[in-house]
Scaffold this active site. Sequence first.
Site, PDB file in Angstrom:
ATOM      1  N   LYS A 219       0.843  -1.197   0.000  1.00 54.85           N
ATOM      2  CA  LYS A 219       0.000   0.000   0.000  1.00 54.85           C
ATOM      3  C   LYS A 219       0.880   1.248   0.000  1.00 54.85           C
ATOM      4  O   LYS A 219       2.077   1.192   0.266  1.00 54.85           O
ATOM      5  CB  LYS A 219      -0.913  -0.006   1.224  1.00 54.85           C
TER       6      LYS A 219
ATOM      7  N   TYR B 143      15.104  30.039   9.145  1.00 53.15           N
ATOM      8  CA  TYR B 143      13.893  30.790   9.476  1.00 53.15           C
ATOM      9  C   TYR B 143      13.797  31.038  10.977  1.00 53.15           C
ATOM     10  O   TYR B 143      14.051  30.158  11.799  1.00 53.15           O
ATOM     11  CB  TYR B 143      12.654  30.010   9.027  1.00 53.15           C
TER      12      TYR B 143
END
Length: 377
Positions: free
Chosen positions: A51, A272
Amino acid sequence: MDGGLVDSRTSKLTIDSGACGYLTIDLTALCRNYDKLSSIVAPARAAAVVKADSYGLGADRVSKALYGRGCRDFFVAHFVEALRLRPHLPRDASIFVLNGLLPGNETACAEGGFIPVVNSLEQMRLWSETARSLQRKLPAVLQFDTGMSRLGIPPEDRAAVAAHLAATDHLDILFIMSHLASADETDSVQNGDQLAEMRRVAKEFEGYDLSFANSGGIFLGDDFHGVLARPGIALYGGAPTGGVANPMEPVVRLDVAVVQTRTVPAGARVGYGGVHVTKAETRLATVAAGYADGLPRSLSDRGSVYYNGVRLPTVGRVSMDSMTIDISALPEGTLSLGSLVEVLGDHQTIDDLARDAGLISYEILTSLGDRYTRQYR
């Protein structure tokens, strides 16, 4: 994208595809992992959970390799994944849909030869109606909830399911199954509780084979195996059990390119928010991958990469497309534009990276983006 295989441990990024690094998937190691798991559960069979595009590694290539190794049972989560996988496997490969079917997909599922895992009385009735309308017997798997409270037929509906089975001859139930919630914790009492409940289900539905073990469940012992085990993360090199040495081989290697190096003075703010401030003159490198490429923001000031075995810590916040590392431990000039550093490989596993990020290995694998050149070994 596929690229030619290179020794990315020593090379610079020389591809002309515009990618930011190399993601190498070792299909031979994957197959050896499958062999190991198969030997543990024998005489039961081992399936492959593919999956989420084989946990992000490419369901087409992974499934073909495992089919060549003898695997014939493949599990996806959604019907759309089954549709995408079918062209890559011979018709004698069985594709199971773990979440079952949403209303309206039943006829297409039957025509495609897929096998739904029925998780509710409603799904069962819809599948039976489809079989009746097509005037044929359709295969299915029944999943029972044994204590996870996620997917599966709840205890209060078991009598109704048994009555429905007795009243119809349109369903071919291949086996019954359940899913372990704490199989990676060998000392969890939930494992024993679920095993006891699975045994009660088996008594109520006598004559059906059982499928119970996931990756961790394979290592809990024969009582958990049934006739079909369903390994997922262990195939891809992730640790199936916490707190012990990982018995699986690593399957994934990730090397990312340097895009800039610089030297900054003490007191320089990095990234940042300026949350990282250098304490002394520091040599930095910015690498061309960030949280859009599967390197989580939670690695900010916590993670690391490696170069020739030397640990290079992450400094400042991880950005969407880049991450800054401290390269002061390397001789000056060692890294330059295009140099490759190891994110996953000989010195750092998916479990190591997940630990530093406060995540699990599944999240790391399924987040690796499509901006790397993929190489299959």
